[in-house]
Design an enzyme around this catalytic site. Structure first.
Site, PDB file in Angstrom:
ATOM      1  N   LYS A 129       0.859  -1.180   0.000  1.00  0.00           N
ATOM      2  CA  LYS A 129       0.000   0.000   0.000  1.00  0.00           C
ATOM      3  C   LYS A 129       0.897   1.232   0.000  1.00  0.00           C
ATOM      4  O   LYS A 129       1.473   1.607   1.018  1.00  0.00           O
ATOM      5  CB  LYS A 129      -0.906  -0.018   1.237  1.00  0.00           C
ATOM      6  CG  LYS A 129      -1.552   1.322   1.593  1.00  0.00           C
ATOM      7  CD  LYS A 129      -2.502   1.833   0.529  1.00  0.00           C
ATOM      8  CE  LYS A 129      -3.154   3.131   0.965  1.00  0.00           C
ATOM      9  NZ  LYS A 129      -2.218   4.294   0.955  1.00  0.00           N
ATOM     10  N   CYS A 239      12.483  10.682   8.824  1.00  0.00           N
ATOM     11  CA  CYS A 239      12.420  10.309  10.238  1.00  0.00           C
ATOM     12  C   CYS A 239      13.793  10.334  10.883  1.00  0.00           C
ATOM     13  O   CYS A 239      13.916  10.485  12.096  1.00  0.00           O
ATOM     14  CB  CYS A 239      11.787   8.932  10.389  1.00  0.00           C
ATOM     15  SG  CYS A 239      12.655   7.639   9.457  1.00  0.00           S
ATOM     16  N   GLU A 336       8.398  16.231  16.087  1.00  0.00           N
ATOM     17  CA  GLU A 336       9.161  15.941  14.874  1.00  0.00           C
ATOM     18  C   GLU A 336       8.906  17.058  13.858  1.00  0.00           C
ATOM     19  O   GLU A 336       7.766  17.349  13.521  1.00  0.00           O
ATOM     20  CB  GLU A 336       8.747  14.586  14.305  1.00  0.00           C
ATOM     21  CG  GLU A 336       9.618  14.120  13.154  1.00  0.00           C
ATOM     22  CD  GLU A 336       9.307  12.692  12.732  1.00  0.00           C
ATOM     23  OE1 GLU A 336      10.191  12.047  12.138  1.00  0.00           O
ATOM     24  OE2 GLU A 336       8.176  12.232  12.989  1.00  0.00           O
TER      25      GLU A 336
END
Length: 432
Positions: A129, A239, A336
């Site tokens: 996906k 990340c 973040e």
């Protein structure tokens, strides 16, 4: 690739020899490298990163196919003898089953191959996906896999904007035995709850809040070079991006000044133009969030050394920004960032640096610069993270175990450990 109508593709692929799977993956590596420029341009068109950055991603992505071509033939078991009964203990590793792979938009090819490679090497079929923002790169990979010899039904791609509904439905099928997800911690937590219903093995590579520590003995020029890599890869939309810069008070001014100068020198523009280092962010919502984080930090007392303002004109651009005197309570210090902003604050000593670095729910990666190797290793052991860049601004490598602690995830991708996530260990007690 054509979707499978039942489990026939899974059974057939799991029964192929490890060498056959390895040869398929090796051919896939060659084909991806042959189409490097086409894939790089497609990545840039989809998510905005510079063409140079996209080319690096393609090379990195291809390496996962080459690495797991080599790992496919090394899933060895063992035979031993039970001390008490004398029975033989046979341990073997079997494909876990169908794997659901959910990939992010920021590295649409590399995160696909990092998951597909070990799954195929292990003998698992997959349902992939792709992120709603970047489905085309994943789809462009499929003809290459077919040409490499991946049978129909072994790799299946399901693009969808109804991600939650789709993944919930798939995770309710008992045949899905592995879930591998790269994305935000919030979405990962939701997926873990869904996976728990059928006790699906889950590999989670989630968010980060990486500290970048510069000790008083560090080479300032080298640390700035590393900071540019750690902060600005993919415009900071990673990340692993350095999120919090902790610089010893004795070297703060020199580091901050040099970093701001380098950041101001990064050319911003269309990612397809040669020489551009800073393309647009993925969408307006991402840019607005970054602008809000900067405004919050400034309102709390931070100073802007470079950037800090949304530029005029079309495109979701945000300039490379350096902030100093960032307070601990600022949102940008605790969330973040996922953008081209480097917040800096000082520390006094080693214990101070470690305390600041570990003061977060995340634990993906940390970076530290020092000329003292003993100190570097000592501090690395104290950092509650899955990966450390010691005098390096880049930690990602197909041969290394990628993953974090705390809210940054579960399991590991890459290296020999990555294939284990797609294998079940079976023990047979035998007498002869």
């Amino acid at each position: 690739m054509r979707p499978a109508s039942d489990s026939e593709a899974s059974r057939a692929w799991s029964s192929t020899s490890p060498r056959e799977r390895a040869e398929v993956l090796r051919r896939a590596f060659d084909l991806v490298m042959r189409e490097k420029e086409y894939l790089a341009r497609l990545i840039t068109l989809e998510n905005g990163k510079s063409l140079a950055d996209a080319r690096s991603e393609v090379a990195y992505a291809a390496e996962f196919f080459r690495w797991y071509a080599e790992e496919a033939v090394r899933s060895l078991g063992d035979v031993s003898r039970a001390p008490a009964s004398g029975a033989r203990i046979l341990v073997q590793h079997k494909p876990a089953g169908i794997a659901l792979l959910i990939t992010p938009w920021n590295f649409p090819l590399a995160m696909a191959t990092r998951k597909i490679g070990p799954a195929l090497a292990a003998g698992c079929t997959v349902i992939a996906k792709p992120a709603s923002e970047t489905p085309l790169t994943m789809l462009a990979l499929m003809p290459l896999l077919e040409k490499a010899g991946v049978p129909a039904g072994v790799v299946n791609v399901l693009p969808s904007r109804r991600s939650g509904q789709l993944t919930d439905t798939l995770l309710q099928d008992i045949r899905v035995r592995v879930l591998s997800f790269t994305g935000s911690t919030e979405v990962g937590q939701t997926l873990l709850r869904s996976a728990a219903q059928n006790v699906v093995r889950s590999v989670m590579e989630l968010g980060g809040n990486a500290p970048f520590i510069v000790f008083e003995d560090a080479d300032i020029a080298a640390s700035v070079d590393g900071a540019i890599i750690a902060k600005m890869r993919n415009m900071g939309e990673a990340c692993t991006a350095a999120n919090r810069f902790l610089v010893h008070e004795s070297g703060h001014d020199a580091f901050a000044t040099a970093l701001a100068e380098r950041m101001r020198g990064l050319r911003m523009g269309n990612g397809l133009d040669e020489g551009v280092a800073l393309g647009p962010l993925v969408n307006e919502a991402a840019r607005r969030r970054i602008s809000d984080l900067v405004e919050d930090a400034v309102a709390r007392g931070a100073s802007v050394l470079s950037g800090g303002q949304i530029p005029e004109g079309v495109g979701y651009f945000y300039p490379a920004t350096v902030l100093t005197d960032v307070p601990l309570g600022a949102r940008i210090w605790n969330e973040e960032i996922f953008g081209p902003v480097a917040p800096i604050r000082t520390f006094r000593d080693e214990a101070d640096a470690v305390q600041y670095a570990n003061d977060t729910v995340y634990g993906l990666v940390a970076y530290l610069y020092t000329r003292d190797l003993q100190r570097g290793l000592r501090v690395s052991e104290q950092l509650d993270v899955g990966m450390v860049g010691l005098n390096r601004g880049l930690v990602s490598d197909p041969a290394a175990p990628f993953g974090g602690t705390k809210h940054s995830g579960l399991g590991r991708e890459g290296s020999h450990e990555g294939i284990k996530e797609f294998l079940e260990t079976q023990y047979v007690s035998a007498a002869w």
